[in-house]
Design an enzyme around this catalytic site. Sequence first.
Site, PDB file in Angstrom:
ATOM      1  N   ASP A 247       0.662  -1.183   0.135  1.00 32.92           N
ATOM      2  CA  ASP A 247       0.114  -0.004   0.020  1.00 32.92           C
ATOM      3  C   ASP A 247       0.881   1.251   0.118  1.00 32.92           C
ATOM      4  O   ASP A 247       1.394   1.601   0.936  1.00 32.92           O
ATOM      5  CB  ASP A 247      -0.982  -0.135   1.376  1.00 32.92           C
ATOM      6  CG  ASP A 247      -2.077   1.248   1.141  1.00 32.92           C
ATOM      7  OD1 ASP A 247      -1.588   2.036   0.509  1.00 32.92           O
ATOM      8  OD2 ASP A 247      -2.882   1.099   2.021  1.00 32.92           O
ATOM      9  N   GLU A 338       0.639   2.491  13.284  1.00 34.07           N
ATOM     10  CA  GLU A 338      -0.191   2.423  11.812  1.00 34.07           C
ATOM     11  C   GLU A 338      -1.342   1.436  12.620  1.00 34.07           C
ATOM     12  O   GLU A 338      -1.439   0.447  12.648  1.00 34.07           O
ATOM     13  CB  GLU A 338       0.384   1.735  10.926  1.00 34.07           C
ATOM     14  CG  GLU A 338      -0.461   1.851   9.548  1.00 34.07           C
ATOM     15  CD  GLU A 338      -1.552   0.666   9.251  1.00 34.07           C
ATOM     16  OE1 GLU A 338      -2.398   0.611  10.046  1.00 34.07           O
ATOM     17  OE2 GLU A 338      -1.059  -0.106   8.533  1.00 34.07           O
ATOM     18  N   GLU A 347     -11.521  -3.181  14.261  1.00 35.66           N
ATOM     19  CA  GLU A 347     -10.225  -3.909  14.307  1.00 35.66           C
ATOM     20  C   GLU A 347      -9.121  -3.049  14.649  1.00 35.66           C
ATOM     21  O   GLU A 347      -7.873  -3.512  14.278  1.00 35.66           O
ATOM     22  CB  GLU A 347     -10.066  -5.163  13.473  1.00 35.66           C
ATOM     23  CG  GLU A 347     -11.003  -6.230  13.660  1.00 35.66           C
ATOM     24  CD  GLU A 347     -10.351  -7.414  12.759  1.00 35.66           C
ATOM     25  OE1 GLU A 347      -9.706  -7.119  11.632  1.00 35.66           O
ATOM     26  OE2 GLU A 347     -10.845  -8.667  12.947  1.00 35.66           O
ATOM     27  N   HIS A 490      -5.415  -0.238   0.979  1.00 38.64           N
ATOM     28  CA  HIS A 490      -5.811  -1.431   1.547  1.00 38.64           C
ATOM     29  C   HIS A 490      -7.002  -1.420   2.531  1.00 38.64           C
ATOM     30  O   HIS A 490      -7.799  -2.424   2.806  1.00 38.64           O
ATOM     31  CB  HIS A 490      -4.666  -2.164   2.304  1.00 38.64           C
ATOM     32  CG  HIS A 490      -4.400  -1.978   3.567  1.00 38.64           C
ATOM     33  ND1 HIS A 490      -3.657  -0.665   3.721  1.00 38.64           N
ATOM     34  CD2 HIS A 490      -4.712  -2.437   4.697  1.00 38.64           C
ATOM     35  CE1 HIS A 490      -3.713  -0.655   5.130  1.00 38.64           C
ATOM     36  NE2 HIS A 490      -4.313  -1.655   5.923  1.00 38.64           N
TER      37      HIS A 490
END
Length: 556
Positions: A247, A338, A347, A490
């Site tokens: 990505d 990240e 999540e 992504h």
Amino acid sequence: MDGHENDGSSIASVSDDSSINVCARGDDEWNDWVDEGPDEVPTRCLLSDIEEISPEAALAADRVMGLDFFGLLNRHQLDLYGAMKLINFIRTLAKRGISAEDIVARVTDADSLSAALKDELYLQPIIQEDPLLYGLGKLLEARGMDDAVLSREGDGRTGDESKDKACGNITMEAEGPDLNPEFLMQENESLRTDLREAHARLRRLSMLMAAVDDDVRVSSTPQAPDNDTYYFRSYNHHAIHETMLKDRVRTHAYRDAIFQAGMTDRVVLDVGAGSGVLSMFAAKAGADLVFGVDCSEIVKPARAIVQLNGMGHKVKLIQGKIEEIRLPVAEVDVIVSEWMGYCLLYESMLLSVLTARDKYLRPGGLMLPSRCSMVIQGVSDVERRLSWWSDVYGLDMSPLRAAVMSEPAVESVHQEAILTDAFIFKDFDLYTVKARDLDFEADFVLDVQASQIEPLPLCGLVVSFDTFFENLLGQQVVSFSTRPEANDTHWHQTLFWLSGAPNEVLTEGDTIKGNIGFRRTSTNHREYDVHISWEVRRNMGSLLLGNGQQSFTLGS
């Protein structure tokens, strides 16, 4: 200043012809002014694994093998920090198995050495408690090559030549005001202060590295398996990390932000380090030490990656939960993570990042990223995915359409499907957000825009997010977006189909108003219940076309 104070007897007064004798007290007292040489501490040579009885002896042995360390300092006009880098650069080459002959060739070539020494990485010791580094100041002073000579003269003179010139009669008109005795004394004190600070920094780094090896451990009994077990196991496999690394939007933004954040001399914490890429970016950007924490098994190959890239002395990857481990430092200067999930929150690791911030970030420290915004837009079904169920190979399968519309879909929404402007309904400031702020509801208002193709009906709402890296050097801001109009990532976007949406096509001037709420589920803090209420009005609100409300679950 470590030598005699300026009481008026240490230097001659300026004579009528404006010349001075800087070293009027003679050679004996010049030598008294210089600190004693380095202690006899066993020291490994630069070009071999042989240990000599002192730093001087080690450098003498290296000179026999063709490496004239002090000659290189003069030749390349290196200051104190350059000398430190040179030592660590040579030790790095030797550690990689480069032959002594090749090392000498590399450090002799000006272009090759200059390129290498631009990397702040070489301020980090290769050997802990390296006597060459700790004794470097004394070694230079003993040869009359202290930082003043190296940085101000810069013309390749040896220490003896510099001393001879300093002790001669110097005409101030010819040489300039920098040779004023008081100025020289003050500058010498300043350089000595710099040297002491450099030594202190090296000692700090050595202690930190020793602590990393000895003191990083789980600070409490690990919790019983819970809903996090599956989450962390999903990151064991290389495929998910390959997806994230490929990505380019995500990875380039993080890389650019890290390199523009001023990492030099800083201690960094990478929460959810994964493959270690962000930790290594921080190390390359000049960080003193980087702790990467990740609970998944990916830590094991990531450690090999760090070693393979020559950063094992600076990057330490720790397997465990940030909530349970104990770092060997009381605070860090930077937290990078990240942490974002699908629809930003699903999540995500945001709770872990907040725990790390509250436990370790020093006052005034830096959060990367610093802010994230959630965005909502109205969309139509330009690909006719909903109507497709009415005619599947000549069969009506429309009962399945309700099941499709009941679940959020993580996918890339075509820009042509966007009906409205974008509305930011939630903004998270990573410096101030609290755990309680992760459950919320917010109103939104969307204005229908002129269609790029043809007027279309409303079929759903799409949620995306923007990410910002602020407070960088020079007040720069790095950012990226996951909106449909931006380059795909992504994370894609999250699409919520609206049951009962009006069939009428919407045109410019129509509005969609509503409320969207996010609340963590009672069984899993990484999953969310999402509730949306909405209404569609024609012509700036004069006519109600339809309304409704619907609940979704972001989770398994």
